[in-house]
Design an enzyme around this catalytic site. Structure first.
Site, short mmCIF file in Angstrom:
data_model
loop_
_atom_site.label_atom_id
_atom_site.label_comp_id
_atom_site.label_asym_id
_atom_site.label_seq_id
_atom_site.Cartn_x
_atom_site.Cartn_y
_atom_site.Cartn_z
N GLY A 1 0.77 -1.09 -0.04
CA GLY A 1 0.11 -0.23 -0.10
C GLY A 1 0.92 1.34 0.14
CG HIS A 2 0.35 6.07 1.50
ND1 HIS A 2 0.31 6.78 0.36
CD2 HIS A 2 0.53 6.81 2.57
CE1 HIS A 2 0.40 7.95 0.56
NE2 HIS A 2 0.65 8.21 1.90
CG PHE A 3 3.03 4.36 5.29
CD1 PHE A 3 3.91 5.26 5.48
CD2 PHE A 3 1.60 4.71 5.23
CE1 PHE A 3 3.48 6.54 6.06
CE2 PHE A 3 1.27 6.10 5.89
CZ PHE A 3 2.24 6.97 6.03
#
Length: 283
Positions: free
Chosen positions: A263-265
């Site tokens: 995901g994002h991180f």
């Protein structure tokens, strides 16, 4: 293993906290974090690169251990953040460096690149966007605030500051959320809960439209200067979607784009893989 040192620089009266590792004579790499995090997001990456690079990861103004002055004395805009970080690089002697940008670090780092193209040796973008097609539908509430900065639209954005939203940002799109450490997100939530932090962050949500307005300027820089460019992207990011990563190749055909099933991180799950990409890319 090279020790990580924790320092604070006086940037014209503004205290910027930063992590530093590696030899001062090595190639320089500036690490710029995003929302709602701080330099601790690089805690796993730094030791994997410190044998080859001189790494510095500052906490942006208003984030982490850096100063968070009241809004009456500091304007929480991306131009203001970039000005402080630009000066920070001069004070610590980062005259030529590669830059790793993530989320909010991208419009910060891209401003530095446009302002001082001769200083930038390479760019690594990890879910750091510069194209309209990279913005997902998740931006709709923030776009509504750009179009109508009413108290109601501003207040609606407080949901992005809630602890459960931070947790969601860290785990959304991760096939196995049990491998995501709670440490980073809990520290982020601690910083978000400080008095005044909410209003500063809401100001930055509103000012993010200035970054979108600069996308053509950033793209012109990629097109004309063609810096060595590596995009390492969590392909399941709910905010910055894969077309934004692919778009870098439109203006810089030699850009390298790598996707990871996360995901994002992305560093929370793929620090080793991203470190290996960086080592190969900057070899």
């Amino acid at each position: 293993m090279t020790a990580v040192r924790y320092r604070t620089a006086d940037v014209d009266g503004f205290n910027i906290f930063y992590r530093e590792a590696g030899s001062a004579g090595a190639a320089k790499l500036l690490l710029l974090h995003g929302f709602p995090s701080a330099g601790h997001m690089f805690r796993d990456l730094i030791p994997l690169l410190a044998d080859r690079f001189h790494l510095v990861a500052p906490d942006l103004p208003g984030f982490g251990q850096s100063d968070m002055p009241p809004r009456e004395t500091f304007s929480y805009t991306f131009d203001s953040i970039a000005r402080v970080i630009d000066r920070f690089t001069e004070i610590i002697g980062f005259d030529r460096f590669a830059v790793y940008v993530f989320d909010y670090g991208a419009p910060t780092g891209f401003r530095l690149a446009v302002r001082h193209p001769e200083r930038i040796t390479a760019i690594i973008s990890q879910n750091g966007n510069a194209y309209e097609e990279g913005l997902s539908e998740g931006w709709s509430p923030i776009r509504a605030y750009w179009q109508d900065p009413s108290p109601a639209n501003r207040n609606a954005l407080r949901a992005f500051l809630a602890p459960e939203t931070t947790r969601w940002q860290y785990t959304h799109g991760v096939p196995d959320p049990t491998i995501v450490s709670p440490d980073g997100q809990n520290l982020d939530n601690y910083y978000l809960a400080r008095p005044g932090a909410d209003e500063a962050q809401l100001d930055l949500f509103g000012d993010y439209k200035s970054n979108v307005a600069l996308y053509p300027t950033f793209q012109d820089y990629f097109r004309t200067r063609k810096p060595p460019f590596l995009a390492v992207w969590g392909k399941n990011d709910p905010f910055f979607v894969p077309p934004g990563a692919e778009a870098f190749k439109r203006d810089n055909p030699k850009a390298v784009v790598r996707f990871f099933d996360t995901g994002h991180f992305a560093l929370e799950t793929h620090a080793s893989e991203i470190a290996e990409c960086i080592r190969e890319f900057l070899r």
